[in-house]
Design an enzyme around this catalytic site. Sequence first.
Site, PDB file in Angstrom:
ATOM      1  N   PHE A   9     -14.488  -4.251   1.273  1.00 20.66           N
ATOM      2  CA  PHE A   9     -15.541  -3.311   0.860  1.00 20.66           C
ATOM      3  C   PHE A   9     -15.560  -3.150  -0.668  1.00 20.66           C
ATOM      4  CE2 PHE A   9     -14.022  -1.494   5.077  1.00 20.66           C
ATOM      5  CZ  PHE A   9     -14.869  -2.297   5.808  1.00 20.66           C
ATOM      6  N   ASP A  56      -7.736  -6.207  13.446  1.00 23.65           N
ATOM      7  CA  ASP A  56      -9.128  -5.820  13.176  1.00 23.65           C
ATOM      8  C   ASP A  56     -10.060  -7.035  13.097  1.00 23.65           C
ATOM      9  OD1 ASP A  56      -8.767  -3.136  13.296  1.00 23.65           O
ATOM     10  OD2 ASP A  56      -8.811  -2.773  11.129  1.00 23.65           O
ATOM     11  N   SER A  82      -5.088   5.170   5.273  1.00 20.11           N
ATOM     12  CA  SER A  82      -4.742   3.743   5.322  1.00 20.11           C
ATOM     13  C   SER A  82      -4.392   3.184   3.947  1.00 20.11           C
ATOM     14  CB  SER A  82      -5.911   2.941   5.889  1.00 20.11           C
ATOM     15  OG  SER A  82      -6.218   3.359   7.186  1.00 20.11           O
ATOM     16  N   HIS A  91      -5.477  -3.747   2.344  1.00 26.17           N
ATOM     17  CA  HIS A  91      -5.941  -4.480   3.525  1.00 26.17           C
ATOM     18  C   HIS A  91      -6.664  -5.766   3.150  1.00 26.17           C
ATOM     19  CE1 HIS A  91      -4.904  -0.579   5.050  1.00 26.17           C
ATOM     20  NE2 HIS A  91      -5.053  -0.972   6.297  1.00 26.17           N
ATOM     21  N   ARG A 144       0.838  -1.213   0.000  1.00 23.53           N
ATOM     22  CA  ARG A 144       0.000   0.000   0.000  1.00 23.53           C
ATOM     23  C   ARG A 144       0.871   1.260   0.000  1.00 23.53           C
ATOM     24  NH1 ARG A 144      -1.958   1.269   6.105  1.00 23.53           N
ATOM     25  NH2 ARG A 144      -0.445  -0.015   7.204  1.00 23.53           N
ATOM     26  N   GLU A 195     -19.330   3.005  -0.203  1.00 23.25           N
ATOM     27  CA  GLU A 195     -18.542   2.347  -1.249  1.00 23.25           C
ATOM     28  C   GLU A 195     -19.325   2.098  -2.534  1.00 23.25           C
ATOM     29  OE1 GLU A 195     -18.844   1.271   1.895  1.00 23.25           O
ATOM     30  OE2 GLU A 195     -16.893   1.842   2.695  1.00 23.25           O
ATOM     31  N   ARG A 201      -1.738  -4.657   3.918  1.00 22.00           N
ATOM     32  CA  ARG A 201      -1.454  -3.680   4.965  1.00 22.00           C
ATOM     33  C   ARG A 201      -0.029  -3.840   5.501  1.00 22.00           C
ATOM     34  NH1 ARG A 201      -1.872  -4.653  10.573  1.00 22.00           N
ATOM     35  NH2 ARG A 201      -1.786  -2.738  11.790  1.00 22.00           N
TER      36      ARG A 201
END
Lengths: 291, 315
Positions: free
Chosen positions: B81, B115, B35, B107, B8, B56, B165
């Site tokens: 998402f 998470d 992020s 992610h 990322r 989204e 991530r």
Amino acid sequence: MRAGALDQGLPENMSQTLSADRRLEHKATNIRIDILKMLNIARSGHTGGSLSCVEILVELFYEEMKHDPGDPALPSRDRFILSKGHAAPAIYAVLADSGYFDKKELLTLRRLGTVLQGHPDSKKTRGIEVSTGSLGQGLSMGVGMALGLKIDRFDSRVYVLLGDGELQEGQVWEAAMASAHYELDNICAIVDRNGLQIDGAVEDIMNVEPLSDKWKGFGWNVINVDGHSFSALRSAFHVAREIKGRPTVVIAKTLKGKGVSLFENKVHYHGVPPTDEELKIAIEELESCRR
Amino acid sequence: MPEMIATRDAYGKALVALGEQEPKVVVLDGDLSSSTKTGMFAKRFPDRFFNMGIAEQNLMGAAAGLSAVGKIPYASTFAIFASGRAWEQVRQSIAYAELNVKIVATHSGVTVGEDGGSHQSVEDISLMRSIPGMTVIVPADAVETERAIMEIARYRGPVFVRLGRMKVPVVFDDGCEFTIGRSSTMADGTDVSIISAGVMTAKAVEAGKELSARGIHARVINMSTIKPIDEVAIVQAARQTGAIVTAEEHSIIGGLGSAVAEVVVRRCPVPVEFVGVQDTFGTSGTSEELLEYFGLTTSHIVASVERVIERKKRG
């Protein structure tokens, strides 16, 4: 207030357009006949919601929008998105009549190999800007177009036609929020408020009222009109163009199945095409109104 | 020790470079720009960046609309998402119309970590791969990410790029080239082929070294384009090595392993073993703990290689 009056900003002088409106009424009748013939030959498709939005489409394509059937990719054109994609026969009839493609294509609606898919497909049909059919997605695409047109400093406008049942989709309100947030005054949404959806009356299935308050609450300029009155629609689109800093929604009160008493305000004809007999009766009624 | 960089982070940098080169590039994010690292682009090109908020479905629709007026939108959010929440918007608004939208999802997989399962997408490759016309790319490291991000801007059509991530080892040198649909051979061998993507490629390379110390010569193939997949490389691997292990940080249902198997059974059937998440959701933990917990390590690859070679011998 008489039918067709606006919530606000009603231009006083609309009388000189009367003869022009007769011409548009004539056009609308022809479009309705084309729609019914297409649906009858296809033996499937959506009658009620195609007939309810005819005046809206005719006013947009013959009066309001800047577009060139000879050059559908003209960068400075206005954009139209049929978010209520099941009214495809209506937009196909208008596009064919405008000269985007040969009128004889209309009789191939929904057949294998046709350029006229059951719901609008931008890959296949000249004049269709984006692909729709799954409800609730058109206004988001309108947001993207409006943002892009502003980056490039085009004064093109983006018109998005939604169904009233379609407003039950949550994505519509995501898009409504984004339109106001980005001050997209180049967007004009139109709600075809015919009051019916497949399973029944919109208010019984999932009430969308208070509709004007909802849009106002989302930061939109709201105009309520008679969706079958050309002069009322014209005034609304004119006001929408003048409003700066926020998007406008035209809530167009319409009659599902408009123009044919057999189909008018009948839930059954949401997704049912006319039979041969019904087609004959419908065309007779439409022709008789012309006289 | 190789350098450790999250894909990322490489994305954020590459986007800025791409933004300088190509004015048609615009970027959308769903309230995750710090992020996903699209915030770097936002800072440099505020007029070409759109934060669409936590919405989204609208994000994907707006990306479609921007593409329809000639922009090259990069749409970013977390993989779950992008591929899950907005799947039907990706299908109808973007892919069905063959619009030129680049969905770059960060992610992905279990290495999201603490998470937990709600945020760990182990289904995204499968979901995106099944959409007609969608290109699916899973870069192995920062270098390949940077190349892929630049390359997809030159390709016309919808693309899904899967990034992560956590920091991962850099496995490619600066001379690495990226072509959509072409795999890269990280090590050659004739006993078995290990076909990997994403974070598992560094582990596959490690596994190859361990095996070679034991006299097993593994071909290691980085299959960064999952679709359209490099059939030629897969068929050669099957013919020349006679056994395949796939390794991915994704469910074994519908991901890289499935894509490889679809080619193998049709073109050259050989034994295949699958290293991946075994039809289960993720859970909270550190990235490293979870890779161990879900069986996504070098030693799991080695064990699978031993199993597949045993099957190959049995014939």
